[in-house]
Design a protein around this motif. Structure first.
Motif, PDB file in Angstrom:
ATOM      1  N   GLY A  11      -1.579   9.022 -11.272  1.00  0.00           N
ATOM      2  CA  GLY A  11      -0.971   8.395 -10.107  1.00  0.00           C
ATOM      3  C   GLY A  11      -1.615   7.064  -9.782  1.00  0.00           C
ATOM      4  N   LEU A  12      -2.945   6.981  -9.936  1.00  0.00           N
ATOM      5  CA  LEU A  12      -3.641   5.719  -9.696  1.00  0.00           C
ATOM      6  C   LEU A  12      -3.158   4.652 -10.661  1.00  0.00           C
ATOM      7  N   ARG A  13      -2.962   5.034 -11.917  1.00  0.00           N
ATOM      8  CA  ARG A  13      -2.472   4.067 -12.901  1.00  0.00           C
ATOM      9  C   ARG A  13      -1.093   3.535 -12.495  1.00  0.00           C
ATOM     10  N   ILE A  52      -1.491   1.243  -9.410  1.00  0.00           N
ATOM     11  CA  ILE A  52      -2.102  -0.043  -9.750  1.00  0.00           C
ATOM     12  C   ILE A  52      -1.075  -0.974 -10.380  1.00  0.00           C
ATOM     13  N   LEU A  53      -0.289  -0.445 -11.307  1.00  0.00           N
ATOM     14  CA  LEU A  53       0.692  -1.286 -12.000  1.00  0.00           C
ATOM     15  C   LEU A  53       1.753  -1.796 -11.041  1.00  0.00           C
ATOM     16  N   VAL A  54       2.284  -0.910 -10.202  1.00  0.00           N
ATOM     17  CA  VAL A  54       3.345  -1.314  -9.268  1.00  0.00           C
ATOM     18  C   VAL A  54       2.829  -2.340  -8.271  1.00  0.00           C
ATOM     19  N   VAL A  55       1.677  -2.075  -7.670  1.00  0.00           N
ATOM     20  CA  VAL A  55       1.145  -2.979  -6.639  1.00  0.00           C
ATOM     21  C   VAL A  55       0.793  -4.332  -7.239  1.00  0.00           C
ATOM     22  N   PHE A  56       0.137  -4.352  -8.395  1.00  0.00           N
ATOM     23  CA  PHE A  56      -0.235  -5.636  -8.999  1.00  0.00           C
ATOM     24  C   PHE A  56       1.003  -6.452  -9.366  1.00  0.00           C
ATOM     25  N   MET A  85       0.803  -1.218   0.000  1.00  0.00           N
ATOM     26  CA  MET A  85       0.000   0.000   0.000  1.00  0.00           C
ATOM     27  C   MET A  85       0.844   1.279   0.000  1.00  0.00           C
ATOM     28  N   PRO A  86       2.002   1.335   0.693  1.00  0.00           N
ATOM     29  CA  PRO A  86       2.805   2.562   0.633  1.00  0.00           C
ATOM     30  C   PRO A  86       3.174   2.993  -0.779  1.00  0.00           C
ATOM     31  N   PHE A  87       3.392   2.048  -1.689  1.00  0.00           N
ATOM     32  CA  PHE A  87       3.705   2.413  -3.070  1.00  0.00           C
ATOM     33  C   PHE A  87       2.512   3.094  -3.729  1.00  0.00           C
ATOM     34  N   MET A  88       1.315   2.629  -3.430  1.00  0.00           N
ATOM     35  CA  MET A  88       0.114   3.261  -3.952  1.00  0.00           C
ATOM     36  C   MET A  88      -0.042   4.667  -3.374  1.00  0.00           C
ATOM     37  N   VAL A  89       0.223   4.816  -2.090  1.00  0.00           N
ATOM     38  CA  VAL A  89       0.116   6.132  -1.445  1.00  0.00           C
ATOM     39  C   VAL A  89       1.085   7.115  -2.087  1.00  0.00           C
ATOM     40  N   LEU A  90       2.322   6.687  -2.316  1.00  0.00           N
ATOM     41  CA  LEU A  90       3.319   7.574  -2.917  1.00  0.00           C
ATOM     42  C   LEU A  90       2.912   7.994  -4.322  1.00  0.00           C
ATOM     43  N   PHE A 119      -1.350  -7.169 -18.306  1.00  0.00           N
ATOM     44  CA  PHE A 119      -2.085  -6.322 -17.357  1.00  0.00           C
ATOM     45  C   PHE A 119      -1.685  -4.858 -17.517  1.00  0.00           C
ATOM     46  N   ILE A 120      -0.394  -4.608 -17.717  1.00  0.00           N
ATOM     47  CA  ILE A 120       0.066  -3.230 -17.936  1.00  0.00           C
ATOM     48  C   ILE A 120      -0.626  -2.618 -19.146  1.00  0.00           C
ATOM     49  N   ALA A 121      -0.653  -3.360 -20.254  1.00  0.00           N
ATOM     50  CA  ALA A 121      -1.274  -2.845 -21.477  1.00  0.00           C
ATOM     51  C   ALA A 121      -2.766  -2.611 -21.281  1.00  0.00           C
ATOM     52  N   LEU A 122      -3.444  -3.564 -20.644  1.00  0.00           N
ATOM     53  CA  LEU A 122      -4.891  -3.455 -20.458  1.00  0.00           C
ATOM     54  C   LEU A 122      -5.233  -2.283 -19.540  1.00  0.00           C
ATOM     55  N   THR A 123      -4.507  -2.150 -18.431  1.00  0.00           N
ATOM     56  CA  THR A 123      -4.773  -1.072 -17.479  1.00  0.00           C
ATOM     57  C   THR A 123      -4.486   0.289 -18.103  1.00  0.00           C
TER      58      THR A 123
END
Length: 562
Positions: A205-207, A210-214, A161-166, A266-270
């Motif tokens: 930032g959400l994109r 999402i990519l990093v966390v997934f 989650m910290p990666f998403m927050v950043l 997943f990266i391409a789709l997102t």
């Protein structure tokens, strides 16, 4: 401007990644094309797709791939849901308190994953904090929270989650106050303003989050192993089992590549999906988000309460496991996983500090982290200047290559390096470990140092040049002192990340070269003594003190700024 300077400065880090990242990945590709596993056979053999055929036709492998993807999606969704209120709170925090508040993110982020997983065990155990709190209000007990998919999702969300927050904070704190003032002047409440202004502007930032966390979730195995109790399986666990237990690097490599392809898909789709909602980034007019009146009333009434609840849950999930680990380090119980405070004792600290149970492993971790950081700084500093001051053709593509270790499975790199060390037996295992650690921390060190170079006042260097200072003297007397806070920050962050690394390190350790986090992880799979909590508590305190020291030189909230 001399256009050859940028490519020359970028050469060292590119060469390192070609040797320590691209070469192992190439070995993984070659191993995956072997027809039969051959632990000590040659890398180059007649290519065959039998491993991929086996994976894609076997319901067992397909079910684990599906389970891993489902876990990744669930962890990503939970992380985004909890990260939004926390990132928004940090972005709206007064400047004088923001750096201190940022420690809520950085302390867990820089604490190794084994320690945090142990804290989640204490949180969800039958006599853990959640069941104790439930008993106070007359519900429960819930004795089956551990060793489930839910437990793994909670543990992985706490880790990533910290990666998403950043990622979200970077966008939210750059939103112009004038935009908020315009929304308020049109009668928008804070909840509606967030939904119609802040949320759309935070989609980049959400994109990224999402990519990093997934990607990190689908290739992890430490938390899944500790919290899943062999009832939950992921591809990362399967790769670890095939490579280490079964000595089947061929199947491990094929599984790693399958997950790599899944991640790239997943990266391409997102990216395609979210880009449809970000047409404004390309200058294309987009339709404003209109909220129906009834929904607006519901959001205005429920939004503030829901955001506070999610904020409390996010902070609790990040901090409570670490607090529980510290409390457990003083608990007089026979096993580390035995929740419930039985009595105060300093026995576990005596074993660590006096008897030296973990001293050898601690020293190995420190040596490895110091060597890795020194190499990473030496490689990343020229790269930072190449990115910040000397533009050249292909710079964007090269930067993408430098950041590639963030998006490709670390376990794949580890499998490839393991095979290379088996072939080139003259290379000491410590060198292989250090090379991989440098690869792991380089993207972060490059980012931090590039930011530091961009913040330098170039007029000071020009003034020194006008007074006759040579290039070397300008660098030593003007540029380097200005970079010292950034170098210190990058060194400290890199040291903590290298010191706590488990996912890749567990593949390459030997009996005489076992790092502290890997030893704790190995023992946690069997009967783990509470000495693990005492050493973990010491590491948490060391991380906190290190960040406090770092805060005297660099504002913590600016470490990961663009």
């Amino acid at each position: 401007m001399k256009r050859w300077i940028g490519p020359v400065l970028s050469l060292p880090v590119t060469a390192w990644l070609l040797l320590a990242f691209a070469a192992p990945m190439g070995v993984v590709v070659l191993l995956s094309l072997h027809e039969y596993p051959s632990p000590f056979g040659p890398v180059f053999q007649k290519p065959s797709l039998v491993q991929f055929t086996t994976i894609l036709s076997d319901p067992f492998y397909l079910s684990i791939i599906a389970e891993t993807v489902a876990l990744g999606l669930a962890v990503t969704a939970v992380s985004a849901l909890l990260a939004y209120p926390l990132a928004y709170w940090l972005a709206r925090m007064p400047s004088k308190w923001r750096a201190l508040s940022f420690a809520l993110i950085l302390i867990p982020l820089l604490t190794n994953v084994v320690v945090r997983s142990l804290g989640i065990i204490l949180l969800l155990a039958p006599k853990g904090l959640l069941n104790t709190a439930a008993g106070w209000i007359g519900i429960g007990p819930f004795n089956h929270m551990l060793f489930t998919h839910g437990a793994v999702i909670v543990a992985l969300a706490q880790v990533f989650m910290p990666f998403m927050v950043l990622a979200l904070y970077d966008n939210l704190q750059n939103t112009s106050p004038r935009i908020h003032e315009a929304a308020e002047s049109l009668g928008a409440s804070p909840a509606i303003r967030f939904l119609t202004v802040d949320f759309p502007l935070s989609l980049p930032g959400l994109r990224s989050g999402i990519l990093v966390v997934f990607l990190m979730t689908t290739t992890s195995y430490v938390s899944a192993t500790l919290l899943g109790g062999k009832k939950v399986w992921t591809i990362g666990m399967l790769v670890m089992n095939e490579a280490i237990s079964n000595l089947n690097a061929t199947m491990a490599s094929a599984l790693s590549l399958v997950m790599t392809v899944v991640g790239l898909f997943f990266i391409a789709l997102t990216t395609l999906a979210l880009n449809r909602f970000m047409l404004w980034r390309k200058g294309t007019p987009s339709t404003p988000w209109n909220v129906p009146p009834l929904l607006a009333i519901l959001i205005e009434r429920v939004g503030p309460l829901l955001s506070r609840l999610l904020l409390a849950m996010a902070v609790g999930l990040l901090i409570l496991p670490l607090v529980l680990v510290i409390i457990q380090s003083f608990n007089d119980v026979p096993l580390a996983t035995a929740a419930g405070f039985k009595g105060f004792t300093l026995e576990w600290y005596r074993r660590v500090l006096v008897d030296g149970d973990y001293t050898a492993n601690f020293i190995i971790s420190v040596k490895l982290a110091l060597v890795s950081v020194a190499c990473a700084i030496a490689l990343a500093l020229p790269a930072g200047f190449a990115l910040a001051r000397y533009p050249f053709a292909g710079r964007t593509a090269l930067l993408a290559f430098w950041m590639l270790p963030l998006s490709l499975p670390g376990i794949a790199i580890a499998v490839g390096m393991l095979k290379l060390l088996q072939i080139y037996i003259m290379i000491p295992p410590f060198i292989g470990l250090a090379a991989i650690h440098v690869v792991v921390i380089l993207p972060f060190v490059i980012t931090l140092l590039t930011t530091s170079v961009l913040s330098l006042d170039y007029s000071l260097e020009e003034a020194a040049a006008s007074l006759g200072a040579s290039h070397v003297r300008r660098f030593l007397t003007v540029t380097l002192p200005g970079l010292m806070p950034g170098i210190f920050a990058a060194s400290l962050v890199g040291f903590l990340m290298s010191f706590g690394e488990v996912t890749v390190t567990a593949f390459l350790t030997t009996a005489r070269l076992t790092t502290l986090p890997v030893r704790i992880y190995s023992e946690a799979n069997f009967a783990l003594e509470p000495t693990a909590h005492s050493i973990s508590a010491i590491l948490i305190v060391m991380t906190t003190l290190a960040l406090a020291l770092l805060g005297r030189f660099v504002r913590l909230d600016r470490l990961y700024s663009r």
